[in-house]
Each structure stands twice: as structure tokens, then as C-alpha cells.
Design a protein around this motif. Structure first.
Motif, short mmCIF file in Angstrom:
data_model
loop_
_atom_site.label_atom_id
_atom_site.label_comp_id
_atom_site.label_asym_id
_atom_site.label_seq_id
_atom_site.Cartn_x
_atom_site.Cartn_y
_atom_site.Cartn_z
N THR A 59 6.63 34.38 74.86
CA THR A 59 7.52 34.86 75.93
C THR A 59 8.94 34.34 75.77
N TYR A 60 9.08 33.16 75.15
CA TYR A 60 10.38 32.50 75.11
C TYR A 60 11.02 32.49 73.72
N ARG A 61 10.47 33.25 72.80
CA ARG A 61 11.05 33.28 71.46
C ARG A 61 12.36 34.06 71.48
N GLY A 62 13.33 33.52 70.76
CA GLY A 62 14.63 34.19 70.75
C GLY A 62 15.68 33.33 70.08
N GLY A 63 16.89 33.48 70.52
CA GLY A 63 18.03 32.89 69.83
C GLY A 63 18.14 31.38 69.88
N GLU A 64 17.44 30.72 70.82
CA GLU A 64 17.61 29.27 70.95
C GLU A 64 16.58 28.47 70.16
N ALA A 65 15.71 29.13 69.42
CA ALA A 65 14.64 28.41 68.72
C ALA A 65 15.21 27.39 67.73
N ALA A 66 16.23 27.78 66.98
CA ALA A 66 16.81 26.86 65.99
C ALA A 66 17.41 25.64 66.67
N TRP A 67 18.11 25.86 67.77
CA TRP A 67 18.71 24.74 68.50
C TRP A 67 17.62 23.81 69.05
N ASN A 68 16.59 24.40 69.63
CA ASN A 68 15.51 23.59 70.19
C ASN A 68 14.82 22.76 69.11
N PHE A 69 14.62 23.36 67.95
CA PHE A 69 13.98 22.63 66.86
C PHE A 69 14.87 21.48 66.38
N ALA A 70 16.14 21.75 66.25
CA ALA A 70 17.07 20.70 65.81
C ALA A 70 17.09 19.54 66.81
N ARG A 71 17.04 19.87 68.09
CA ARG A 71 17.05 18.82 69.11
C ARG A 71 15.71 18.07 69.13
N PRO B 85 2.09 23.52 55.25
CA PRO B 85 2.02 24.94 54.84
C PRO B 85 1.63 25.90 55.95
N TYR B 86 0.69 25.52 56.81
CA TYR B 86 0.28 26.44 57.87
C TYR B 86 1.47 26.81 58.76
N GLN B 87 2.32 25.84 59.06
CA GLN B 87 3.49 26.09 59.88
C GLN B 87 4.41 27.13 59.23
N LEU B 88 4.37 27.19 57.92
CA LEU B 88 5.27 28.06 57.16
C LEU B 88 4.68 29.42 56.85
N GLY B 89 3.35 29.56 57.03
CA GLY B 89 2.74 30.86 56.78
C GLY B 89 1.49 30.83 55.93
N HIS B 90 1.05 29.66 55.48
CA HIS B 90 -0.17 29.59 54.68
C HIS B 90 -1.38 29.86 55.58
N GLU C 91 1.03 35.23 61.52
CA GLU C 91 2.13 35.24 62.49
C GLU C 91 3.39 34.60 61.91
N ALA C 92 3.20 33.49 61.20
CA ALA C 92 4.36 32.81 60.59
C ALA C 92 4.95 33.64 59.46
N ILE C 93 4.10 34.33 58.71
CA ILE C 93 4.61 35.21 57.65
C ILE C 93 5.43 36.33 58.26
N ALA C 94 4.91 36.95 59.31
CA ALA C 94 5.60 38.07 59.94
C ALA C 94 6.95 37.66 60.52
N TRP D 78 9.32 30.61 56.91
CA TRP D 78 9.78 29.79 55.78
C TRP D 78 11.31 29.80 55.69
N TRP D 79 11.90 30.97 55.81
CA TRP D 79 13.36 31.06 55.71
C TRP D 79 14.05 30.48 56.94
N PHE D 80 13.39 30.55 58.08
CA PHE D 80 13.93 29.93 59.29
C PHE D 80 14.16 28.44 59.05
N TYR D 81 13.16 27.76 58.49
CA TYR D 81 13.29 26.32 58.25
C TYR D 81 14.20 26.03 57.06
N PHE D 82 14.20 26.91 56.07
CA PHE D 82 15.11 26.72 54.94
C PHE D 82 16.56 26.72 55.41
N LYS D 83 16.89 27.64 56.30
CA LYS D 83 18.27 27.73 56.79
C LYS D 83 18.66 26.52 57.62
#
Length: 312
Positions: free
Chosen positions: A98-110, A128-133, A137-140, A144-149
Motif C-alpha cells: 500500500t505504501y510503496r512509492g517514491g520515498e522507499a529509497a529515502w526510508n531505506f537510507a534512513r 540474495p532473496y532480498q534481491l530476487g533469488h 516479487e523482487a525480480i518484478a 537489484w538495481w534499486f539497491y545498486f543505485k
């Protein structure tokens, strides 16, 4: 940071369990959370993290597992757990759909800043599971690129090779997107973010084999006798005459650590102060806040190397 009473901690753990069960999810750190070890970290702009440790009988000897809720204006918007060994933290990060969107990167950094503040972590890893192994859902979502960035990088040779290929394709074609097969290949390996020189994962799993070997050498298949022998040897090695004054949880921590103590490399050459410091580390494992154990473990000048080798 707000230190909570056990009653307040129990209330927040009930909240965490409730938001999980209504989404058909579960987390051991919530199911077996210790209401004495719950804190709220206010990050500003309505963002906060509820972080809680586990009951002493559910704690692992070396690693520390904590659960957290991400809160926005008091509403739970995500959750995850942290597995800490010294200054290394394995992080699982989830945002409720329900809450996925633009603030995910900020929330993770914090969140990483919070872990750094609470536990002194300087190395962060993603499983690996967190990344899509084996996680469609993580693959879709392109996790992986979210965390790479955000600065996470692979250390293993194979994903680094795949990464170079993908970056080369993107340089030629700005619209290139990694296909699912490539994402699955990349996601088969951990990602890391290090504030110091990369160290990789602490080889905690290897400790089990060392303990089993040590127990077998002392009493064969008689595990109880082997544990008693280890307990006596560890007390002698560290200069302890008795466990008088120890709580039941501290005694439990000692019983779980004694098979490790007798396998520590070079322990006989430690100074008296270093041995006393190890006693404090072990006792903290059975204390109210497991975060105290993490801090003492990380501060010990020789313990991590004695457990895992000179590479740590």
C-alpha cells in the motif's frame, strides 16, 4: 531515541505482530520479541523506526537478530530484520504494498543511518532473496538495481562480470533494461555497502562445525558431559571461579558461549584485561538489551579475529 518501558514495548510488539498477521507474514524477531528491548528512533518529518531485540532464550550466541517496523506518522508502512555481527549488519527491507512509492529509497537510507547510530555498523549486506533469488516479487520490482543505485555492490567475481556487461549495454542503449534471467543471475549473490574496506560476510556458519568438533573431542556422543567439560574449561581459561551473581539469562548465555570460548585461537596469550572484556561480552548476551552485546563484541580488540580469522 526513546527508551521504552516493558509495558510500552509489549504494546508495540503486539502492533508489529498484528500488522504482520493481517498480511499473512511472520517474523521471528516479532514473534519472540523481548518487550524490555524495544526502542523508537525518531528520524524527523514523521518517519520513525521501532527496533526490538529477541528474548534471551531465542538469541543466537554470536549474531544478534532484531526486528523493526518503519512508521510514518505512527502508521506502520514496512518491516524487516537485522542480523548483526560486530560492525556488520545484514539488512532485510520491506515496504507494505500500500505504501510503496517514491520515498522507499529515502526510508531505506534512513534505516541504514539508524542501524549505524544504534549498533555502530560499518558494513551492510543484502541477502540474495532480498534481491530476487527465488523471489518473483523482487525480480518484478527491479530490486537489484534499486539497491545498486543506493551504493550497494557485489564482491563476487561472477556478478561483477555480469554488472560490467549490463553497464556496457546501458552505455550503448540508454533504454536498455535487464531481463529477468539477468536479474536472477545478479540476485544469486549478496550485495554490500561498506564504510571501510570490504570484508564480506562474517563466516558465522563455520563456528557450528568448530563447536561440534570440540564437543566430540571432549566426550564423543555424550553432549551433556561435553558441555559441562567446556563450561569448566572456559571458566578456567577466563579466570572465573563461579557464576555467582549471574542471572538465569546470563548463565544461559555462558553455557552457549563456553564451547566457543575453548576453541578461540590464541586465547592463552590474551591479557587479563582482554579476558575480562570477553566475560563482559558473554554476560551482555544475556542482558536486557542485546545491543549492549553487539557494542562490546565490536569493541573487543581480539575477539572477532579469534572467532573468524585474521581476515576480519
Amino acid at each position: 531515541m526513546h527508551e521504552l518501558s516493558p509495558r510500552e514495548g509489549a504494546h508495540l510488539l503486539d502492533l508489529a505482530r498484528g500488522v504482520m498477521v493481517t498480511r499473512s507474514r511472520d517474523l521471528d524477531a516479532f514473534a519472540y520479541g523481548d518487550p524490555r528491548d524495544v526502542r523508537i528512533v525518531e528520524d524527523g518529518e514523521g518517519l520513525a523506526f521501532m527496533v526490538g531485540g529477541m528474548l534471551p532464550e531465542r538469541r543466537s550466541p554470536v549474531s544478534c537478530t532484531c526486528g523493526y517496523l518503519t512508521l510514518h506518522n505512527g502508521v506502520p508502512i514496512g518491516y524487516g530484520d537485522l542480523i548483526l555481527v560486530g560492525r556488520s549488519a545484514a539488512v532485510a527491507f520491506n515496504t507494505f504494498e500500500t505504501y510503496r512509492g517514491g520515498e522507499a529509497a529515502w526510508n531505506f537510507a534512513r534505516l541504514l543511518a539508524t542501524v549505524r547510530h544504534l549498533y555502530g555498523a560499518r558494513s551492510f549486506s543484502l541477502a540474495p532473496y532480498q534481491l530476487g533469488h527465488r523471489n518473483a516479487e523482487a525480480i518484478a520490482s527491479g530490486a537489484w538495481w534499486f539497491y545498486f543505485k543506493l551504493g550497494f555492490r557485489p564482491l563476487a567475481a561472477e556478478p561483477r562480470r555480469m554488472l560490467r556487461q549490463e553497464l556496457a549495454r546501458m552505455k550503448v542503449d540508454a533504454g536498455h533494461r535487464s531481463d529477468r534471467a539477468t536479474l536472477r543471475g545478479l540476485a544469486a549473490w549478496h550485495l554490500f555497502f561498506d564504510l571501510d574496506a570490504p570484508a564480506g560476510l562474517p563466516p558465522v556458519a563455520e563456528l557450528g562445525a568448530r563447536i561440534a568438533q570440540g564437543l566430540a573431542q571432549r566426550a564423543g556422543a555424550d553432549r551433556e558431559r561435553a558441555l559441562k567439560t567446556c563450561n569448566s574449561e572456559a571458566m578456567h581459561l577466563l579466570g572465573l571461579r563461579s557464576l555467582e551473581g549471574y542471572t538465569a539469562d546470563e548463565r544461559l548465555a555462558w553455557s552457549r558461549w563456553s564451547p566457543l570460548v575453548v576453541t578461540l585461537r590464541g586465547l592463552a596469550r590474551w591479557s587479563a584485561a582482554e579476558k575480562r572484556a570477553l566475560v563482559h561480552v558473554i554476560r551482555a548476551k544475556g542482558g536486557r538489551r542485546e545491543g549492549d552485546f553487539v557494542a562490546l563484541f565490536a569493541a573487543h580488540p581480539k575477539l572477532e579475529r579469534a572467532l573468524f580469522g585474521e581476515g576480519r
